[in-house]
Design a protein around this motif. Structure first.
Motif, PDB file in Angstrom:
ATOM      1  N   GLN A 144       0.816  -1.219   0.000  1.00 47.60           N
ATOM      2  CA  GLN A 144       0.000   0.000   0.000  1.00 47.60           C
ATOM      3  C   GLN A 144       0.847   1.265   0.000  1.00 47.60           C
ATOM      4  O   GLN A 144       0.605   2.176  -0.783  1.00 47.60           O
ATOM      5  CB  GLN A 144      -0.997   0.023   1.161  1.00 47.60           C
ATOM      6  CG  GLN A 144      -1.712  -1.279   1.453  1.00 47.60           C
ATOM      7  CD  GLN A 144      -2.287  -2.000   0.257  1.00 47.60           C
ATOM      8  OE1 GLN A 144      -2.329  -1.490  -0.857  1.00 47.60           O
ATOM      9  NE2 GLN A 144      -2.705  -3.239   0.456  1.00 47.60           N
ATOM     10  N   THR A 145       1.849   1.366   0.870  1.00 48.81           N
ATOM     11  CA  THR A 145       2.770   2.499   0.878  1.00 48.81           C
ATOM     12  C   THR A 145       3.945   2.170   1.788  1.00 48.81           C
ATOM     13  O   THR A 145       3.803   1.379   2.735  1.00 48.81           O
ATOM     14  CB  THR A 145       2.076   3.789   1.353  1.00 48.81           C
ATOM     15  OG1 THR A 145       3.031   4.867   1.353  1.00 48.81           O
ATOM     16  CG2 THR A 145       1.517   3.643   2.756  1.00 48.81           C
ATOM     17  N   LEU A 152      -0.117  -1.381  -4.361  1.00 47.38           N
ATOM     18  CA  LEU A 152       0.284  -0.057  -3.871  1.00 47.38           C
ATOM     19  C   LEU A 152      -0.896   0.886  -4.042  1.00 47.38           C
ATOM     20  O   LEU A 152      -1.612   0.822  -5.049  1.00 47.38           O
ATOM     21  CB  LEU A 152       1.493   0.476  -4.644  1.00 47.38           C
ATOM     22  CG  LEU A 152       2.150   1.731  -4.073  1.00 47.38           C
ATOM     23  CD1 LEU A 152       3.086   1.348  -2.935  1.00 47.38           C
ATOM     24  CD2 LEU A 152       2.925   2.494  -5.140  1.00 47.38           C
ATOM     25  N   ILE A 153      -1.108   1.769  -3.072  1.00 49.78           N
ATOM     26  CA  ILE A 153      -2.157   2.783  -3.142  1.00 49.78           C
ATOM     27  C   ILE A 153      -1.507   4.147  -3.363  1.00 49.78           C
ATOM     28  O   ILE A 153      -0.451   4.441  -2.800  1.00 49.78           O
ATOM     29  CB  ILE A 153      -2.996   2.800  -1.847  1.00 49.78           C
ATOM     30  CG1 ILE A 153      -3.772   1.490  -1.706  1.00 49.78           C
ATOM     31  CG2 ILE A 153      -3.969   3.982  -1.833  1.00 49.78           C
ATOM     32  CD1 ILE A 153      -4.549   1.379  -0.406  1.00 49.78           C
ATOM     33  N   LEU A 210      10.478   1.951  -4.507  1.00 52.58           N
ATOM     34  CA  LEU A 210      10.634   0.933  -3.474  1.00 52.58           C
ATOM     35  C   LEU A 210       9.814  -0.322  -3.781  1.00 52.58           C
ATOM     36  O   LEU A 210      10.261  -1.443  -3.512  1.00 52.58           O
ATOM     37  CB  LEU A 210      10.224   1.508  -2.113  1.00 52.58           C
ATOM     38  CG  LEU A 210      11.173   2.565  -1.534  1.00 52.58           C
ATOM     39  CD1 LEU A 210      10.582   3.195  -0.277  1.00 52.58           C
ATOM     40  CD2 LEU A 210      12.537   1.967  -1.214  1.00 52.58           C
ATOM     41  N   ILE A 211       8.632  -0.143  -4.367  1.00 51.10           N
ATOM     42  CA  ILE A 211       7.800  -1.309  -4.669  1.00 51.10           C
ATOM     43  C   ILE A 211       8.424  -2.126  -5.796  1.00 51.10           C
ATOM     44  O   ILE A 211       8.359  -3.359  -5.809  1.00 51.10           O
ATOM     45  CB  ILE A 211       6.355  -0.884  -5.005  1.00 51.10           C
ATOM     46  CG1 ILE A 211       5.364  -2.032  -4.739  1.00 51.10           C
ATOM     47  CG2 ILE A 211       6.200  -0.445  -6.441  1.00 51.10           C
ATOM     48  CD1 ILE A 211       4.915  -2.154  -3.346  1.00 51.10           C
ATOM     49  N   ARG A 266       6.301 -10.143 -10.046  1.00 54.16           N
ATOM     50  CA  ARG A 266       5.989 -10.154 -11.474  1.00 54.16           C
ATOM     51  C   ARG A 266       5.002  -9.051 -11.854  1.00 54.16           C
ATOM     52  O   ARG A 266       5.062  -8.517 -12.954  1.00 54.16           O
ATOM     53  CB  ARG A 266       5.393 -11.516 -11.854  1.00 54.16           C
ATOM     54  CG  ARG A 266       6.400 -12.652 -11.891  1.00 54.16           C
ATOM     55  CD  ARG A 266       7.281 -12.602 -13.129  1.00 54.16           C
ATOM     56  NE  ARG A 266       6.532 -12.807 -14.352  1.00 54.16           N
ATOM     57  CZ  ARG A 266       6.230 -13.993 -14.868  1.00 54.16           C
ATOM     58  NH1 ARG A 266       6.604 -15.103 -14.245  1.00 54.16           N
ATOM     59  NH2 ARG A 266       5.555 -14.086 -15.994  1.00 54.16           N
ATOM     60  N   THR A 267       4.059  -8.755 -10.980  1.00 57.06           N
ATOM     61  CA  THR A 267       3.082  -7.707 -11.258  1.00 57.06           C
ATOM     62  C   THR A 267       3.018  -6.742 -10.088  1.00 57.06           C
ATOM     63  O   THR A 267       3.326  -7.092  -8.950  1.00 57.06           O
ATOM     64  CB  THR A 267       1.670  -8.284 -11.501  1.00 57.06           C
ATOM     65  OG1 THR A 267       1.260  -9.018 -10.352  1.00 57.06           O
ATOM     66  CG2 THR A 267       1.653  -9.185 -12.714  1.00 57.06           C
ATOM     67  N   ILE A 268       2.612  -5.506 -10.396  1.00 55.49           N
ATOM     68  CA  ILE A 268       2.384  -4.474  -9.383  1.00 55.49           C
ATOM     69  C   ILE A 268       1.040  -3.830  -9.694  1.00 55.49           C
ATOM     70  O   ILE A 268       0.811  -3.370 -10.813  1.00 55.49           O
ATOM     71  CB  ILE A 268       3.482  -3.404  -9.373  1.00 55.49           C
ATOM     72  CG1 ILE A 268       4.873  -4.029  -9.270  1.00 55.49           C
ATOM     73  CG2 ILE A 268       3.255  -2.426  -8.222  1.00 55.49           C
ATOM     74  CD1 ILE A 268       6.008  -3.019  -9.422  1.00 55.49           C
TER      75      ILE A 268
END
Length: 490
Positions: A177-178, A214-215, A232-233, A239-241
């Motif tokens: 998320q963050t 991630l938000i 950072l993410i 493989r995916t975000i």
């Protein structure tokens, strides 16, 4: 106040900002619950499933969490010790057993399985072995392509990951998320960054498909804050975000109150849209490409390949593709609040965990769900098209599509939101950029009014309405109405 459609126009000029209003984002499933009352004999629904699915998914809902995140709109809550988890798993096993009696349930092959929540990873390893054994025994998994379990990193252990592997899981996803310490505090997230990185290493090593959430678009978030989170993410190596804009309407009121207490002002729709435009180019520059409305995966196309809007092969999230798919993509849901979509038959399990468990484990067979028959679903694949990015013409029963949806879709092609590729339609970057607006525009007016009612209900508690900012066209008179409401949303 009368609930009408959200006033919205489309610019006739070739521009990325085709819509003059941003529709507030909600969490919703389509088609909506029918206006008619549910069937008096809900069990008969399983004898009335009219067709074989093109694709089929199993969904198991685990509505338990260690901590309740303030941004989350889903059905979930804290649990009272291991006994409650044991009883809930027994109820899931009982639901599988009862539904397995019907040939339409047990004989149709399954393409994907998804454990969602809540936080499925709060269950113990032995629970996953029990559920895995029941799934393999009760269903035809001969064509299973994807088996996903969602996790929260605090509750992930190597023992549980081993159980995942043993029952056939090949995709693990988890929410970050963050990384921003203030926003994590306001989200009431208690996992540490070290735990996040450790679990990312564990799952990347063991599973071929991994994903992370991630938000963005939180009150007060700067572009620099967003870039830090993106960088950072990416370092986690999944493989995916998935990048979700903060859902102002559905997130808890206490989150907005916390933002205000810290002097953080909600972002305007223009700012959120600019972040989404930046995200698209920033991720592409680093070797990623969108594969649905909000998710990015590593680009597998050759370097000299033309730029694609949405990459439909490679590492996709198959469950989401079916959930947002066509009328003949069936979702078979298990657990409290789970929904099932069997073509024109819809089933909604009760939301209450206690009621769900009592009805399944109480000794007498009482329906734990409501069922609806004869639902109009021909337009589902069209309304969901902007999220998927590709619409296969052969998968739509065009003669039974609502005339309003069909007319709106045809107009959207004329206006450059989609492109005709012969056997299919593909979304353009203009359509992808504001896919929520596009989906809303494709709904029949009756469904738009229901969407608007939900927006009004959420905003009446004091949630911010900045989502409704205005994007000017060259001439308001020249703009083309797609669904112009008679009442302004206040």
């Amino acid at each position: 106040m009368q609930a009408a459609q959200i006033p919205m126009h489309v610019s006739p000029w070739p521009t990325l900002l085709k819509f003059d209003h941003q529709v507030p984002i909600l969490n919703w499933t389509y088609p909506f619950t029918p206006y008619e009352p549910p069937m008096p004999d809900p069990f008969s629904i399983y004898k009335q499933i009219a067709s074989k699915p093109r694709r089929r998914a199993l969904y198991l809902h685990v509505p338990f969490c260690d901590t309740i995140c303030s941004f989350c709109p889903f059905t979930r809550g804290p649990f009272q010790g291991t006994d409650e988890l044991d009883l809930y798993v027994q109820a899931l096993l009982r639901e599988i057993e009862i539904k397995h009696r019907h040939p339409t349930i047990h004989s149709t092959p399954v393409d994907c399985i998804f454990f969602g929540g809540g936080t499925p990873s709060v269950l113990r390893a032995e629970h996953f072995y029990q559920l895995g054994e029941a799934l393999h025994r009760s269903f035809d998994l001969s064509r299973l392509k994807e088996f996903t379990i969602e996790c929260e990193v605090k509750s992930v252990t190597l023992e549980k990951l081993k159980a995942f592997e043993q029952i056939g899981v090949n995709r693990v996803s988890f929410g970050v998320q963050t990384f921003n310490s203030l926003y994590r505090e306001l989200f009431t997230m208690t996992a540490t960054v070290d735990q996040i990185r450790r679990v990312a290493d564990w799952v990347n090593e063991r599973f071929p498909l991994t994903g992370v959430d991630l938000i963005y678009g939180m009150a007060g978030q700067t572009l620099d804050d967003f870039v830090t989170d993106i960088d950072l993410i990416k370092e986690l190596g999944t493989r995916t975000i998935d990048f979700y804009p903060l859902n102002n309407c559905s997130s808890q009121l206490r989150l907005h109150q916390a933002f205000a207490k810290h002097g953080l002002k909600p972002l305007s729709a223009n700012t959120k849209l600019s972040y989404r435009m930046f995200l698209n180019e920033y991720m592409r520059a680093q070797g990623y490409v969108p594969h649905n409305g909000h998710s990015f995966t590593r680009n597998i196309a050759p370097a000299d390949h033309p730029r694609v809007v949405v990459q439909r092969n490679g590492a996709t999230f198959l469950y989401h593709d079916l959930f947002n798919g066509y009328a003949e993509d069936f979702i078979d849901g298990y657990g409290a609040s789970a929904a099932s979509f069997f073509g024109s038959q819809l089933v909604y399990n009760v939301k209450s965990r206690k009621q769900y468990m009592d009805r399944l484990l109480g000794g007498e067979e009482r329906a734990w769900f409501h069922a609806y028959n004869g639902v109009k679903v021909a337009g589902k694949g069209i309304v969901a098209f902007p999220y998927r990015g590709v619409l296969e013409k052969a998968n739509i029963d065009w003669n039974n599509v609502d005339p309003e949806t069909r007319a709106a879709f045809e107009e959207s092609v004329v206006q450059g939101l989609a492109a005709d590729r012969g056997t299919s339609y593909e979304i353009t970057e203009t359509g992808w950029l504001m896919y929520v607006n596009y989906m809303y525009a494709l709904m029949p007016r009756q469904d738009q009014r229901r969407y608007t009612k939900a927006v009004i209900r959420y905003l009446s508690d004091g949630r911010p309405i900045e989502e409704m900012a205005f994007f000017p066209t060259r001439s308001k008179r020249a703009s083309i109405p797609i669904r112009v409401g008679a009442t302004e949303l206040r």
